[in-house]
Design a protein around this motif. Sequence first.
Motif, PDB file in Angstrom:
ATOM      1  N   THR A   1       0.830  -1.208   0.000  1.00 46.53           N
ATOM      2  CA  THR A   1       0.000   0.000   0.000  1.00 46.53           C
ATOM      3  C   THR A   1       0.862   1.255   0.000  1.00 46.53           C
ATOM      4  N   LEU A   2       1.986   1.214   0.693  1.00 42.58           N
ATOM      5  CA  LEU A   2       2.911   2.346   0.665  1.00 42.58           C
ATOM      6  C   LEU A   2       3.427   2.583  -0.747  1.00 42.58           C
ATOM      7  N   LEU A   3       3.627   1.503  -1.481  1.00 40.52           N
ATOM      8  CA  LEU A   3       4.079   1.621  -2.860  1.00 40.52           C
ATOM      9  C   LEU A   3       3.048   2.337  -3.719  1.00 40.52           C
ATOM     10  N   VAL A   4       1.782   2.025  -3.511  1.00 36.87           N
ATOM     11  CA  VAL A   4       0.712   2.719  -4.232  1.00 36.87           C
ATOM     12  C   VAL A   4       0.738   4.210  -3.897  1.00 36.87           C
ATOM     13  N   GLY A   5       0.920   4.529  -2.621  1.00 37.77           N
ATOM     14  CA  GLY A   5       0.985   5.930  -2.223  1.00 37.77           C
ATOM     15  C   GLY A   5       2.147   6.656  -2.866  1.00 37.77           C
ATOM     16  N   LEU A   6       3.304   5.995  -2.939  1.00 38.56           N
ATOM     17  CA  LEU A   6       4.468   6.616  -3.576  1.00 38.56           C
ATOM     18  C   LEU A   6       4.209   6.867  -5.053  1.00 38.56           C
ATOM     19  N   ASN A   7       3.622   5.889  -5.726  1.00 32.74           N
ATOM     20  CA  ASN A   7       3.338   6.070  -7.150  1.00 32.74           C
ATOM     21  C   ASN A   7       2.334   7.194  -7.387  1.00 32.74           C
ATOM     22  N   GLN A   8       1.312   7.279  -6.527  1.00 29.61           N
ATOM     23  CA  GLN A   8       0.343   8.369  -6.651  1.00 29.61           C
ATOM     24  C   GLN A   8       1.016   9.716  -6.429  1.00 29.61           C
ATOM     25  N   CYS A   9       1.919   9.767  -5.469  1.00 28.43           N
ATOM     26  CA  CYS A   9       2.643  11.011  -5.188  1.00 28.43           C
ATOM     27  C   CYS A   9       3.474  11.431  -6.396  1.00 28.43           C
ATOM     28  N   ILE A  10       4.141  10.465  -7.030  1.00 28.14           N
ATOM     29  CA  ILE A  10       4.963  10.767  -8.205  1.00 28.14           C
ATOM     30  C   ILE A  10       4.099  11.279  -9.354  1.00 28.14           C
ATOM     31  N   LEU A  11       3.003  10.592  -9.624  1.00 26.54           N
ATOM     32  CA  LEU A  11       2.162  10.957 -10.762  1.00 26.54           C
ATOM     33  C   LEU A  11       1.475  12.305 -10.552  1.00 26.54           C
ATOM     34  N   LEU A  12       1.026  12.573  -9.323  1.00 28.42           N
ATOM     35  CA  LEU A  12       0.392  13.867  -9.057  1.00 28.42           C
ATOM     36  C   LEU A  12       1.423  14.999  -9.102  1.00 28.42           C
ATOM     37  N   SER A  13       2.645  14.709  -8.686  1.00 25.85           N
ATOM     38  CA  SER A  13       3.699  15.726  -8.780  1.00 25.85           C
ATOM     39  C   SER A  13       3.988  16.056 -10.237  1.00 25.85           C
ATOM     40  N   LEU A  14       3.999  15.034 -11.080  1.00 30.55           N
ATOM     41  CA  LEU A  14       4.201  15.285 -12.499  1.00 30.55           C
ATOM     42  C   LEU A  14       3.026  16.036 -13.113  1.00 30.55           C
ATOM     43  N   ALA A  15       1.828  15.826 -12.546  1.00 31.53           N
ATOM     44  CA  ALA A  15       0.670  16.559 -13.039  1.00 31.53           C
ATOM     45  C   ALA A  15       0.806  18.062 -12.794  1.00 31.53           C
ATOM     46  N   MET A  16       1.613  18.420 -11.799  1.00 35.68           N
ATOM     47  CA  MET A  16       1.833  19.835 -11.491  1.00 35.68           C
ATOM     48  C   MET A  16       2.897  20.461 -12.381  1.00 35.68           C
ATOM     49  N   VAL A  17       3.596  19.641 -13.173  1.00 36.12           N
ATOM     50  CA  VAL A  17       4.707  20.155 -13.972  1.00 36.12           C
ATOM     51  C   VAL A  17       4.239  21.213 -14.958  1.00 36.12           C
ATOM     52  N   VAL A  18       3.121  20.948 -15.624  1.00 38.25           N
ATOM     53  CA  VAL A  18       2.614  21.914 -16.608  1.00 38.25           C
ATOM     54  C   VAL A  18       2.230  23.212 -15.925  1.00 38.25           C
ATOM     55  N   LEU A  19       1.534  23.115 -14.779  1.00 42.74           N
ATOM     56  CA  LEU A  19       1.147  24.324 -14.056  1.00 42.74           C
ATOM     57  C   LEU A  19       2.367  25.063 -13.540  1.00 42.74           C
ATOM     58  N   ALA A  20       3.391  24.314 -13.137  1.00 39.56           N
ATOM     59  CA  ALA A  20       4.613  24.961 -12.648  1.00 39.56           C
ATOM     60  C   ALA A  20       5.281  25.788 -13.738  1.00 39.56           C
ATOM     61  N   GLY A  21       5.083  25.382 -14.995  1.00 42.31           N
ATOM     62  CA  GLY A  21       5.647  26.170 -16.081  1.00 42.31           C
ATOM     63  C   GLY A  21       5.048  27.557 -16.181  1.00 42.31           C
ATOM     64  N   LEU A  22       3.857  27.750 -15.625  1.00 43.17           N
ATOM     65  CA  LEU A  22       3.215  29.060 -15.673  1.00 43.17           C
ATOM     66  C   LEU A  22       3.898  30.077 -14.778  1.00 43.17           C
ATOM     67  N   VAL A  23       4.654  29.607 -13.775  1.00 40.42           N
ATOM     68  CA  VAL A  23       5.291  30.535 -12.830  1.00 40.42           C
ATOM     69  C   VAL A  23       6.807  30.541 -12.997  1.00 40.42           C
ATOM     70  N   GLY A  24       7.270  30.083 -14.153  1.00 39.35           N
ATOM     71  CA  GLY A  24       8.696  30.173 -14.439  1.00 39.35           C
ATOM     72  C   GLY A  24       9.534  29.088 -13.836  1.00 39.35           C
TER      73      GLY A  24
END
Length: 283
Positions: A209-232
Motif C-alpha cells: 500500500t505504501l508503494l501505491v501511495g508513492l506512485n500516486q505522489c509521483i504521478l500527481l507531482s508530475l501533473a503539477m509540472v505543466v502548471l509549474a511552467g506558468l510561474v517560471g
Amino acid sequence: MNLDSFQFSPGTYLAPAVDWLNANLHPLFALITSVVEAVLSGIEATLLSLPSYMLIAVVMPLAFFLVTIRAAILAGLALGFCLLMGLWDASMQTIALVTVAVAISVLVAFPLGILASRIKAVEAAIRPVLDIMQTVPPWVYLIPAVMIFSLGRVPAIIATIVYGIPPMLRLTTLAFNQVPKDMLELGQAIGASPRSILFKIEIPAAKPTLLVGLNQCILLSLAMVVLAGLVGAGGLGAEVTRGLTRMEMGLGLRAGLAIVAVALLLDRLSRGALQRDRTRATG
C-alpha cells in the motif's frame, strides 16, 4: 436589502496575513529559497554533467541490476525519446524538480501517516484537511506560493509538495491500519521493541500500500509540472506553456509526450525497485 454587502471575500483577510509574513519572515523565506535552489541546481548539474548518451548507458544497467531487464529497456526508451524530441535539458530539470518534491512529500507524509494510524484523534483531525487539499484545484496552490516566494522554481516545488502530500499521507495511514493485529501481538509477545516492530513487521507488511501511495505522489507531482511552467519553473512544463502561448501544436505535443515518458520512467523504476526488494525479503 442589498445582498452584495453580505458577500464574503477570503482575500480580504488572507492578503494582510501574506503581507505580514513577507514583512516579518522574509529571512526565513529567503533561506528556504536558497536551500531549495541549491538542491535543485545540484541535482540538475549531476544529471547534466554527463553527455546524454552516457547517462542513458549508466541508467540502463542500473535499472537492470536493481529492477528487471524490462525496466532497463523502458528506461532506455523513455530517456531516448526525451533526447530525440530535443528536450533533454528540460526533461532533466523536470526529473530534478519531481525528485525533490516527492522526497519532501514522503518525508512529511510518512511520519504523519504513522502518527495518524496510531492516534485516531489525529486521523480524525487531518481527514477534513486532506479532503480540502485534494478538492481544491491544484493551480490554486500556486497563488500563495508565488505571493510569498515570487516567480521561479521555489513556488512551483512548494505547490507540488502540498499537492503530493495528501495521497501519500492517506495511503500511509491506510497501510498501517491494515497491518494484521496478530503480527503486532506476536512481535510484542517475543519482546520486540517498538522500533523493531515498526521496521521488521509493520513496514514490510504495509509496503504494497505504501508503494501505491508513492506512485500516486509521483504521478500527481508530475501533473503539477505543466502548471509549474506558468510561474517560471522551467522544465517540460515551460515547454508546454510555450507551445500553448505560441499556438505551436508540435512543441506542446512533444513536451506532453516527454512528460508521459518521464512519468513512466519514474513510476516503473520506483515500483519495480520496491517490488523486487519485497520479493527478496519474502523469498
